[in-house]
Design a protein around this motif. Sequence first.
Motif: not given
Lengths: 586, 138
Positions: B66, B97-99, B64, B21-24, B95, B116-118
């Motif tokens: 994924s 969030a799980d363990e 990242d 993702d370019p924005d990230i 992205a 994410k989001p961080f």
Amino acid sequence: MTLTTVVNRLATPNPSPLLKQAPTTVLFGIAVVLVAANPGSLTSFPSIVAATVAIVLATVLATVLTAMSPLAKFALLVPAIDLVAIGFLRFGTGEALSSFSALIILPIIWFAAEEGREHIWFAFIGTAIVLIFPSVAGLSDSSALSVLLRAAFSAAVFTIAAAVINELSRQAKLRLSSVRRLAEERKSALESNELRTNQLAESEASLRQAQRMFRGLWGAVTEQAVIGTDLTGMIDAWNPGAALMLRIGADQVEDKRHVDEFHLADELEDRARELNYPAGATVLNPGFSALVEEARLGSAEVREWTYRRADGTELPVELSVTPRLDDDGETVGYLFVAHDRTKAHEVAKLKDDFVGLISHELRTPLSSILGYLELMRDDDDDELTETQLQYLGVAERNANRLLVLIGDLLFTAQVESGKFNLEQHVQSMSPIVSAAVDSARPAAVRAGVTLVVEIIDGGMVRGDSVRLGQACDNLISNAIKFTPAGGTVTVSLHGEAHQIIVTVSDTGMGIPESEIDQLFSRFFRASTATRNAVPGVGLGLTITKAIVTAHGGEMGVGSEEGVGTKFSMTLPIEQPARVFSADLAQ
Amino acid sequence: MSDSHEAASPRKARVLVADDDPDIRVLVGIAVRKSGLELVGTAVDGTEAWELVRELKPDLLVTDVSMPGLSGLELCSLVRDDDELSGTRVVMLSAAADEAAHIAGRDAGAVDYLIKPFSPRELAERLVELTQSSTARL
């Protein structure tokens, strides 16, 4: 009316008084005519007149009694009057020499034929009076002794005749009643026979209907496999659903194959191991024993298995196994009802993939939104105005709301698919509750709601602090959302002997009683929430309950519309507050 | 390389960023610069990231999970298993969030795992902490 007809009528069980009287009246008439024709036989004209009056009276009475059957009990008056009439006739026609003495037999037969021995005495007394009375009354010139003797002798003869007739009549009546009873019994037997025949026809019809219904049902079940076996697992029933699902016809399996041949040997072996090789296991067929163990012990079992079709392909099924019982309640075999879970598995996988994708695809843009908003806020070179900061706050708050919603959706999906893990540690509930209260304060201030906290450290719980915090957050934020400005939300924590109780009560709009049961259902929103446009999607309480349940706890709720609501979560205590120690707190 | 590592002067730790993702990518880049570290490159997928890691041998790889090509986890395992890259430490952004995802990241050898989001501020602080502990250890 011929003589035979009259006799036949008289022989009927209950001839009318008039019919009984008829012979007497007729013969009396003939006697009077004979006397008129032979005046030499007349000894006393007044007697003949009295006799005629009496017989007319008796006949009239008989007619009346015939017409008015309720008066039948007075019927014996008729032969009594007849006796008087015959007494006068006899006296008026030469007494002992009278040709008409024989008429006396007719009223005597009447008496004698009545039921009961006492009527014999009536006949005797009547006869005696008729025969003896003229002499005794001094009306007769004949020598008293000879008259008395004759009278007594005749009376005796007539009485014996009366006794014989009475007995014959009694026996005839008995026979008649026995014949009648037999006829009644025969009739009732015929009726009951007819009734049974009808009942049998009805049960045959209903049996045929039940069979039709069963065949219809059996044939209609094509989406479920229904298989019946005996105690050894030999298949004896195989419905069209089983034929479709396992791709083999009933004629090839019934009485030929065992049901466990359609299972995976590994699965049966695993199950047998799980059951510690059930007692019913046989060397020949241990897999089958594992399959039916729970049913053998009397309960129905539903679990997932893999069927192997006749062509070797496999399919997941949900299989219910139940015992087949005979009339005495003894298990004589088993029933296996299976439905295909292939689609359900595909859907579950699709759902998991979808949830994962949604989670990723929604979180990534939110990362940019929240990240860049933060950069704007933190930009030291270009400080924002107060208004800009305010706008930024709104954007951040809403982006965070979206984030919470995504998290809730993801979590709900995890709970549903059973893939919801807890990172459990022994810890105190107070910091968790305090943190939840602190994070709710800004919202409470914005809503003008007073937040009251009453925390007494009640002891330690074993749990996932993040999830427990989420549960507290949900309850507190709900309470704030549903309480109008000026209201109060009270959060309390205290411990009891075996449990820790967190309660969140508010002075809000309350929940209608009829909706309390549905509160914890997914996406359910109380009517008070929708009416008052309180934002939300109806996941918070579902998640809260799932978390509390996963911790072995219970959720409680009490509410009164317009007064407020109180939620409580009760968690099992791991360690009471007294033994709380530093190392456990870490 | 080892010489420059041991230099007493505060050499800026070199950071490579990988995200499709370019924005990230830009956001992480800003966080890197704010933390006073040096952004040596950005990669748009796992394959490019692996090429750049081998070429640039950065101190930190912020990736990242994924991504097209190689996933962040695969990339992390490759870095861990490559002796030449023993100086490169991996920070994961995910992205998920799980363990389970968290554990998978740790197992693959990531030193930190951010969801994410961080917060860019938090990421910057974490990167500084990591480079300081790294320097201290070296």
